[in-house]
Motif scaffolding. Structure first.
Motif, PDB file in Angstrom:
ATOM      1  N   SER A  86      43.124  51.825  91.974  1.00  0.00           N
ATOM      2  CA  SER A  86      43.915  52.420  90.890  1.00  0.00           C
ATOM      3  C   SER A  86      43.025  53.204  89.924  1.00  0.00           C
ATOM      4  N   PRO A  87      43.588  54.243  89.283  1.00  0.00           N
ATOM      5  CA  PRO A  87      42.804  55.090  88.376  1.00  0.00           C
ATOM      6  C   PRO A  87      42.780  54.563  86.945  1.00  0.00           C
ATOM      7  N   THR A  88      41.601  54.531  86.340  1.00  0.00           N
ATOM      8  CA  THR A  88      41.506  54.144  84.936  1.00  0.00           C
ATOM      9  C   THR A  88      40.990  55.300  84.077  1.00  0.00           C
ATOM     10  N   SER A  89      40.918  56.505  84.656  1.00  0.00           N
ATOM     11  CA  SER A  89      40.609  57.703  83.870  1.00  0.00           C
ATOM     12  C   SER A  89      41.369  58.886  84.472  1.00  0.00           C
ATOM     13  N   ALA A  90      41.509  59.957  83.675  1.00  0.00           N
ATOM     14  CA  ALA A  90      42.220  61.152  84.159  1.00  0.00           C
ATOM     15  C   ALA A  90      41.494  61.763  85.356  1.00  0.00           C
ATOM     16  N   GLN A  91      40.160  61.698  85.334  1.00  0.00           N
ATOM     17  CA  GLN A  91      39.385  62.258  86.443  1.00  0.00           C
ATOM     18  C   GLN A  91      39.669  61.491  87.743  1.00  0.00           C
ATOM     19  N   HIS A  92      39.822  60.156  87.656  1.00  0.00           N
ATOM     20  CA  HIS A  92      40.182  59.369  88.854  1.00  0.00           C
ATOM     21  C   HIS A  92      41.491  59.877  89.449  1.00  0.00           C
ATOM     22  N   VAL A  93      42.447  60.206  88.572  1.00  0.00           N
ATOM     23  CA  VAL A  93      43.757  60.683  89.052  1.00  0.00           C
ATOM     24  C   VAL A  93      43.566  61.989  89.808  1.00  0.00           C
ATOM     25  N   LEU A  94      42.834  62.896  89.181  1.00  0.00           N
ATOM     26  CA  LEU A  94      42.609  64.212  89.803  1.00  0.00           C
ATOM     27  C   LEU A  94      41.890  64.054  91.147  1.00  0.00           C
ATOM     28  N   ASP A  95      40.871  63.187  91.186  1.00  0.00           N
ATOM     29  CA  ASP A  95      40.097  62.981  92.416  1.00  0.00           C
ATOM     30  C   ASP A  95      40.944  62.380  93.538  1.00  0.00           C
ATOM     31  N   GLY A  96      41.916  61.542  93.171  1.00  0.00           N
ATOM     32  CA  GLY A  96      42.572  60.702  94.180  1.00  0.00           C
ATOM     33  C   GLY A  96      43.861  61.231  94.764  1.00  0.00           C
ATOM     34  N   LEU A  97      44.496  62.197  94.119  1.00  0.00           N
ATOM     35  CA  LEU A  97      45.793  62.661  94.603  1.00  0.00           C
ATOM     36  C   LEU A  97      45.676  64.045  95.227  1.00  0.00           C
ATOM     37  N   ASP A  98      46.176  64.197  96.451  1.00  0.00           N
ATOM     38  CA  ASP A  98      46.153  65.518  97.087  1.00  0.00           C
ATOM     39  C   ASP A  98      47.228  66.418  96.483  1.00  0.00           C
ATOM     40  N   THR A  99      48.403  65.837  96.276  1.00  0.00           N
ATOM     41  CA  THR A  99      49.487  66.596  95.642  1.00  0.00           C
ATOM     42  C   THR A  99      49.366  66.382  94.139  1.00  0.00           C
ATOM     43  N   LYS A 100      48.988  67.435  93.421  1.00  0.00           N
ATOM     44  CA  LYS A 100      48.736  67.264  91.985  1.00  0.00           C
ATOM     45  C   LYS A 100      50.051  67.251  91.209  1.00  0.00           C
ATOM     46  N   PRO A 101      50.150  66.371  90.190  1.00  0.00           N
ATOM     47  CA  PRO A 101      51.322  66.419  89.309  1.00  0.00           C
ATOM     48  C   PRO A 101      51.288  67.665  88.432  1.00  0.00           C
ATOM     49  N   ALA A 102      52.412  67.962  87.767  1.00  0.00           N
ATOM     50  CA  ALA A 102      52.488  69.147  86.901  1.00  0.00           C
ATOM     51  C   ALA A 102      51.448  69.056  85.793  1.00  0.00           C
ATOM     52  N   LEU A 103      51.220  67.840  85.291  1.00  0.00           N
ATOM     53  CA  LEU A 103      50.226  67.617  84.226  1.00  0.00           C
ATOM     54  C   LEU A 103      49.533  66.288  84.471  1.00  0.00           C
ATOM     55  N   ILE A 104      48.240  66.233  84.116  1.00  0.00           N
ATOM     56  CA  ILE A 104      47.537  64.946  84.024  1.00  0.00           C
ATOM     57  C   ILE A 104      47.084  64.847  82.573  1.00  0.00           C
ATOM     58  N   ILE A 105      47.630  63.891  81.843  1.00  0.00           N
ATOM     59  CA  ILE A 105      47.291  63.781  80.425  1.00  0.00           C
ATOM     60  C   ILE A 105      46.137  62.790  80.262  1.00  0.00           C
ATOM     61  N   ASP A 106      45.089  63.256  79.606  1.00  0.00           N
ATOM     62  CA  ASP A 106      43.848  62.482  79.474  1.00  0.00           C
ATOM     63  C   ASP A 106      43.879  61.642  78.201  1.00  0.00           C
ATOM     64  N   GLY A 107      43.989  60.332  78.367  1.00  0.00           N
ATOM     65  CA  GLY A 107      43.962  59.439  77.200  1.00  0.00           C
ATOM     66  C   GLY A 107      42.709  58.592  77.188  1.00  0.00           C
ATOM     67  N   GLY A 108      41.655  59.063  77.873  1.00  0.00           N
ATOM     68  CA  GLY A 108      40.412  58.290  77.922  1.00  0.00           C
ATOM     69  C   GLY A 108      40.521  57.137  78.908  1.00  0.00           C
ATOM     70  N   GLN A 109      39.553  56.222  78.813  1.00  0.00           N
ATOM     71  CA  GLN A 109      39.516  55.073  79.733  1.00  0.00           C
ATOM     72  C   GLN A 109      40.587  54.050  79.347  1.00  0.00           C
ATOM     73  N   CYS A 110      41.268  53.487  80.338  1.00  0.00           N
ATOM     74  CA  CYS A 110      42.321  52.505  80.048  1.00  0.00           C
ATOM     75  C   CYS A 110      41.713  51.228  79.468  1.00  0.00           C
ATOM     76  N   ARG A 111      42.403  50.669  78.474  1.00  0.00           N
ATOM     77  CA  ARG A 111      41.879  49.513  77.743  1.00  0.00           C
ATOM     78  C   ARG A 111      41.822  48.246  78.603  1.00  0.00           C
ATOM     79  N   VAL A 112      42.870  47.960  79.362  1.00  0.00           N
ATOM     80  CA  VAL A 112      42.921  46.707  80.131  1.00  0.00           C
ATOM     81  C   VAL A 112      42.219  46.857  81.478  1.00  0.00           C
ATOM     82  N   GLY A 113      42.572  47.872  82.230  1.00  0.00           N
ATOM     83  CA  GLY A 113      41.837  48.173  83.454  1.00  0.00           C
ATOM     84  C   GLY A 113      42.373  47.576  84.741  1.00  0.00           C
ATOM     85  N   VAL A 114      43.201  46.552  84.683  1.00  0.00           N
ATOM     86  CA  VAL A 114      43.917  46.074  85.878  1.00  0.00           C
ATOM     87  C   VAL A 114      45.420  46.173  85.601  1.00  0.00           C
TER      88      VAL A 114
END
Ligand code: TXA
Ligand code: MG
Length: 317
Positions: free
Chosen positions: A147-175
């Motif tokens: 699972s992604p805990t940063s916006a960059q992880h999302v971009l790296d991991g999905l072949d079909t990109k969403p309309a927007l990836i909103i960057d809110g920094g690193q997730c606080r909880v992480g799991v």
């Protein structure tokens, strides 16, 4: 480039995309979600396609307020107690669907139940408020991977990109959130998270741990191999072999250390980023992980680690 920082303008753009049936990836306190309007079949279908997720694995519906749940599911007294105690926060509650629920049936993957949570992250809550629709949002990764805990992880991991990836920094909880099945007489934890069994029992009394049945899983996230990096993973290692990446904890320092202080919350927040960084086939031949105490959020960390280490031929989701 689809990664953007949150602003009033971006939130309203995100709401427009979502109401128009497009997908938007956004941060929550747990992991990044791949959001789509939960009331539109076509938006939900896009989520399954972008993740490569099997159609039998149901999605979580995210709400902007506790009151939204009455129109979606059949909440009872236990729901009220739990939502008042833990929402907004990382607790997902599985309930029976209302017969006239506006939620797409595809979300429930053929069940008569629906899983709902109210995330505790300003960006997620602002998007929900602006969209005024419940949002389906699984973790924003390809099915079966970390699972992604940063916006960059999302971009790296999905072949079909969403309309927007909103960057809110690193997730606080992480799991990912704790999933609790309220449709049973004694509620069952289907996926451990940062809200622990003890905390839930203090609020509503006895709960059980859901039984894993890979042929008919209640939460298919329970299927053994999941969160799988490319390299083999070994657990409870105190001295790694040459060539292995070592994910350390506390005094056992590694090439990647979850928490030097031995703090389990910090370890959870760093877990998925460490697994991704260690999963480097040019640098390492495998990933070794130090022992993690099986207490508090350590239960969730060990659950994800066991799935990361599970034999890949058991992968079903
Ligand atoms: O923290 C989270 O929960 C994140 C963030 C984005 O909110 N979302 C997330 O979603 O982890 P996902 O789709 O990756 O995991 C949802 C889990 C799966 O294990 C799924 O099988 C289970 O919840 N689930 C969803 N609906 C269910 C239902 N009706 N009955 C039983 N399990 C359900
Ligand atoms: Mg997931």
């Amino acid at each position: 480039m689809t990664i953007v920082l949150p602003s009033a303008e971006i939130i309203s753009k995100a709401a427009d995309f979502l109401r128009g049936g497009e997908l938007v990836a956004f941060p929550t306190e747990t992991v990044y979600g791949l959001g789509g309007d939960a009331t539109q079949d076509s938006a939900v279908e896009k989520i399954y396609a972008a993740k490569g997720r099997p159609s039998f694995n149901p999605l979580i519906v995210h709400v902007g307020a506790r009151e939204w749940v009455a129109g979606i599911a059949e909440p009872d007294g236990r729901f009220d107690k739990l939502a008042r105690t833990f929402w907004p926060g990382p607790l997902t509650l599985v309930m029976h669907r209302r017969s006239d629920s506006p939620i797409s049936k595809i979300i429930s993957a053929g069940r008569d139940t629906v899983a709902v949570r109210m995330p505790d992250h300003d960006v997620a809550r602002e998007i929900l408020k602006a969209t005024r629709r419940p949002l389906a949002a699984p973790s924003a990764n390809r099915s079966g991977f970390v699972s992604p805990t940063s916006a960059q992880h999302v971009l790296d991991g999905l072949d079909t990109k969403p309309a927007l990836i909103i960057d809110g920094g690193q997730c606080r909880v992480g799991v990912e959130s704790t999933v609790l099945d309220l449709t049973q007489h004694i509620p069952a934890i289907l996926r451990p998270g940062s809200i622990t069994r003890e905390q839930i029992e203090a609020a509503i009394g006895e709960v059980t741990i859901g039984i894993m049945d890979p042929t008919a899983p209640k939460a298919p996230g329970q299927l053994l191999s999941h969160y799988a990096p490319g390299l083999p993973v070994r657990l409870n290692v105190t001295s790694p072999e040459p060539g292995e990446a070592f994910i350390g904890f506390g005094p056992l320092k590694g090439s990647h250390t979850l928490s030097m202080a031995g703090d389990l919350d910090e370890a959870a927040a760093n877990l998925f980023a460490a697994l991704r960084a260690a999963d480097n086939l040019t640098l390492y031949k495998g990933i070794a992980v130090a022992p993690i105490p099986e207490t508090g959020i350590g239960v969730a960390i060990n659950d994800r680690l066991r799935r990361a280490a599970a034999p890949r031929n058991t992968t079903s989701v």
